[in-house]
Design an enzyme around this catalytic site. Structure first.
Site, PDB file in Angstrom:
ATOM      1  N   CYS A  69       0.835  -1.210   0.000  1.00  0.00           N
ATOM      2  CA  CYS A  69       0.000   0.000   0.000  1.00  0.00           C
ATOM      3  C   CYS A  69       0.869   1.259   0.000  1.00  0.00           C
ATOM      4  O   CYS A  69       1.564   1.544   0.974  1.00  0.00           O
ATOM      5  CB  CYS A  69      -0.917  -0.074   1.224  1.00  0.00           C
ATOM      6  SG  CYS A  69      -1.572   1.492   1.817  1.00  0.00           S
ATOM      7  N   CYS A  72       0.176   3.904   2.688  1.00  0.00           N
ATOM      8  CA  CYS A  72       0.644   3.428   4.003  1.00  0.00           C
ATOM      9  C   CYS A  72       2.117   3.766   4.180  1.00  0.00           C
ATOM     10  O   CYS A  72       2.551   4.232   5.235  1.00  0.00           O
ATOM     11  CB  CYS A  72       0.481   1.913   4.137  1.00  0.00           C
ATOM     12  SG  CYS A  72      -1.226   1.338   4.060  1.00  0.00           S
TER      13      CYS A  72
END
Ligand SMILES: [Zn+2]
Length: 144
Positions: A69, A72
Site C-alpha cells: 500500500c 501506508c
C-alpha cells in the site's frame, strides 16, 4: 483519574503499574527493563493485540496497513513522528493486515490505511485513508 496506570510493555508485553506522575520520567518495564514508553509504534498481532487493548490504561491507536500500500508507506514516517509526540499519552501500534487477516476482519477494515483509536477496550473513532501530520495529531488530541 487513577494515580496508577497500567502500561503494557511494547517489548515483552508484560503489564506494568506506573504512577501517573512518573509517566514522563522514562519508566522501564519491570520484566525486561526496556523503556515502557519509547515513542516507537509497536507491531501487534493476534498473540498480543488483546493485551494492549484490554490491559492498558493508555488509549491505543492502531494503523492497519499493508506492505503493498503506497499511501501506508507515505504515512509511516508521519505516524512515527506523531507516536513520539504522544509517547506518554497514547500507545501507537501497527497491524500488518496481510499477516493478521483475522484482526483486520474483526475490526471490519475495508481499506488501508485505516487508523482505529481504542480507549478502555472499545473503539472510539477511526479514519480511513492516509492523513498528514497535523490532521493526525489534532484528531488524536481531540479524542483522548
Ligand atoms: Zn517489557
Amino acid at each position: 483519574v487513577s494515580d496508577t496506570l497500567h502500561v503494557v510493555c511494547s517489548h515483552c508485553h508484560n503489564t506494568n503499574r506506573v504512577p501517573a506522575a512518573r509517566l514522563a520520567d522514562g519508566p522501564k518495564c519491570g520484566r525486561c527493563h526496556q523503556p515502557l514508553l519509547d515513542g516507537n509504534p509497536v507491531s501487534l498481532g493476534a498473540a498480543n493485540f488483546q493485551r494492549h487493548l484490554e490491559s492498558s490504561d493508555l488509549p491505543l491507536l492502531v494503523d492497519f496497513w499493508a506492505s503493498w500500500c503506497g499511501p501506508c508507506k507515505m504515512m509511516a514516517p508521519i505516524y512515527e513522528r506523531t507516536a513520539a509526540q504522544f509517547a506518554t499519552t497514547v500507545r501507537f501500534a501497527k497491524v500488518n493486515t496481510e499477516e493478521e487477516q483475522a484482526l483486520a476482519a474483526r475490526y471490519g477494515i475495508r481499506s488501508i490505511p485505516t487508523l482505529v483509536l481504542f480507549k478502555g477496550g472499545g473503539e472510539i473513532d477511526r479514519i480511513a485513508g492516509a492523513v498528514d501530520a497535523t490532521t493526525l495529531s489534532n484528531w488524536v488530541q481531540s479524542r483522548i
